[in-house]
Write a protein that holds these residues in place. Structure first.
Motif, PDB file in Angstrom:
ATOM      1  N   THR A  44       0.840  -1.202   0.000  1.00  0.00           N
ATOM      2  CA  THR A  44       0.000   0.000   0.000  1.00  0.00           C
ATOM      3  C   THR A  44       0.873   1.249   0.000  1.00  0.00           C
ATOM      4  O   THR A  44       0.602   2.231  -0.699  1.00  0.00           O
ATOM      5  CB  THR A  44      -0.927  -0.002   1.242  1.00  0.00           C
ATOM      6  OG1 THR A  44      -1.473  -1.315   1.388  1.00  0.00           O
ATOM      7  CG2 THR A  44      -2.051   0.993   1.104  1.00  0.00           C
ATOM      8  N   THR A 164      -5.625  -7.653   3.639  1.00  0.00           N
ATOM      9  CA  THR A 164      -5.768  -8.515   2.459  1.00  0.00           C
ATOM     10  C   THR A 164      -5.038  -9.837   2.672  1.00  0.00           C
ATOM     11  O   THR A 164      -5.576 -10.909   2.392  1.00  0.00           O
ATOM     12  CB  THR A 164      -5.211  -7.786   1.222  1.00  0.00           C
ATOM     13  OG1 THR A 164      -5.875  -6.527   1.113  1.00  0.00           O
ATOM     14  CG2 THR A 164      -5.428  -8.592  -0.032  1.00  0.00           C
ATOM     15  N   SER A 165      -3.809  -9.766   3.177  1.00  0.00           N
ATOM     16  CA  SER A 165      -3.021 -10.991   3.364  1.00  0.00           C
ATOM     17  C   SER A 165      -3.676 -11.921   4.380  1.00  0.00           C
ATOM     18  O   SER A 165      -3.588 -13.147   4.252  1.00  0.00           O
ATOM     19  CB  SER A 165      -1.599 -10.630   3.807  1.00  0.00           C
ATOM     20  OG  SER A 165      -1.634  -9.658   4.837  1.00  0.00           O
TER      21      SER A 165
HETATM   22  C1  MLT Z   1       0.427  -3.673   3.227  1.00  0.00           C
HETATM   23  O1  MLT Z   1       0.476  -2.599   2.627  1.00  0.00           O
HETATM   24  O2  MLT Z   1       1.195  -3.932   4.163  1.00  0.00           O
HETATM   25  C2  MLT Z   1      -0.551  -4.728   2.775  1.00  0.00           C
HETATM   26  O3  MLT Z   1      -1.341  -4.254   1.731  1.00  0.00           O
HETATM   27  C3  MLT Z   1      -1.294  -5.266   3.899  1.00  0.00           C
HETATM   28  C4  MLT Z   1      -2.343  -6.271   3.526  1.00  0.00           C
HETATM   29  O4  MLT Z   1      -2.043  -7.453   3.391  1.00  0.00           O
HETATM   30  O5  MLT Z   1      -3.513  -5.872   3.414  1.00  0.00           O
END
Ligand code: MLT
Length: 328
Positions: A44, A164-165
């Motif tokens: 992100t 998301t992860s």
């Molecule tokens: C991040 O920016 O660290 C990821 O997008 C986190 C995620 O898995 O949502």
């Protein structure tokens, strides 16, 4: 007796307030804070910085990234939702914060579909199933067998509940009927560092975050969750090719602002984002990182509003079912 100076002062204050909430012809007249709800260095953050750099030039003001991690990104997105709707605080959320979080946080302080003025989708990116480099399995089939046999001792890194992860991981575990130990980070940037260091065993993370490490051989990649291979990691098969056709995932990021932006401010942000998404350097960077920019009707506020609503409705039952299997 009424003091005339205090009346004038009140008038001036009211005028200033009106200027702040109505059309702002001079917008932006100071730097814009872009809240990234995850740690620096992760997907992100990378997207926000690539786009922020280009948008700074279009808007002739700096876009300054501020990382506010925690609670799977919901801490930072709450801050965005609760900021004044003046265009000087915006945010970049993702599939997790903007569509999965309501299913996982009953007391979430924002509604992804109602608390924001949507600016637009910034990118799409597949996920990659990755593991520490000395993981013994040589391909996805062997890795899935390894996970089933060793689930009690393997650990999985993610970016916090509702990220998301985490969400993609939970659906993966539900399909395999496994329960590995989950290790939460403030973003997949720091989680990836620990994967490289071997402190955690595996992750399912956006290609945006891990292509350089896959290319350098510091981690293993078993499959990408897209229907076609990624040109920057051509040796990594798709889940379809690797005999896991039922497991597909696309992650997206989105730029949003607190609800109630003056129309001209919103129009300037939407235009600056769209210009960034047409820029050849931005598109080259995205391609290197396995991301694509939304095109045509996929762009802009209406498309994002529709995506958020569709994704919230799609993920709610999936997550309910996945969590019922005990995956957390
Ligand atoms: C991040 O920016 O660290 C990821 O997008 C986190 C995620 O898995 O949502």
């Amino acid at each position: 007796m009424r003091n005339p100076t205090s009346g004038m002062l009140l008038g001036a204050l009211l005028a200033a307030f009106a200027d702040d909430t109505a059309a702002q012809p001079s917008y932006p007249s100071k730097p814009i804070i872009v809240i990234v709800p995850f740690a620096a260095g992760g997907p992100t953050d990378v997207v926000a910085r690539i786009l922020g750099d280009h948008m700074s030039r279009t808007l002739a003001q700096q876009l300054v990234v501020e990382n506010i991690g925690g609670a799977g990104g919901s801490t930072g997105m709450t801050r965005v939702a609760q900021s004044p709707p003046d265009g000087y605080t915006i945010g970049v959320g993702n599939t997790g914060t903007q569509s999965a979080a309501p299913a996982l946080y009953p007391n979430l302080k924002y509604d992804p579909a109602a608390s924001f003025d949507q600016i637009g989708v910034t990118n799409n990116t597949p996920m990659v199933i990755i593991a520490k480099k000395d993981m013994p399995a040589k391909d996805l089939k062997e890795f899935l067998a390894y996970l089933k046999q060793n689930q009690a001792k393997v650990n999985f890194g993610h970016a916090g509940i509702g990220s998301t992860s985490h969400v993609v991981g939970v659906t993966f575990f539900a399909q395999l009927r496994i329960k590995p130990a989950l290790v939460a980070y403030r973003g997949t940037g720091p989680a990836l560092n620990d994967l490289v260091g071997g402190q955690i065993d595996f992750m399912i993370d956006q290609a945006l975050n891990n292509i350089p490490q896959i290319q350098a051989g510091t981690i293993k990649a078993y499959a990408v969750t897209s229907t076609t291979r990624l040109p920057s990691i051509p040796d990594v098969p798709t889940t379809l090719e690797a005999d896991m056709p039922e497991f597909a995932a696309n992650a997206w990021n989105a730029m949003v602002a607190p609800k109630g932006l003056p129309a001209n401010v919103k129009a300037k942000l939407v235009d600056a984002l769209s210009k960034a998404l047409d820029d050849s350097d931005v598109l080259r960077r995205f391609a290197e990182l396995g991301a694509t920019a939304p095109q045509g009707a996929e762009r802009g506020p209406d498309a994002l509003q529709k995506l958020v609503e569709t994704e919230m409705a799609r993920l709610k039952p999936i997550l309910k079912e996945a969590l019922a299997t005990g995956a957390k």
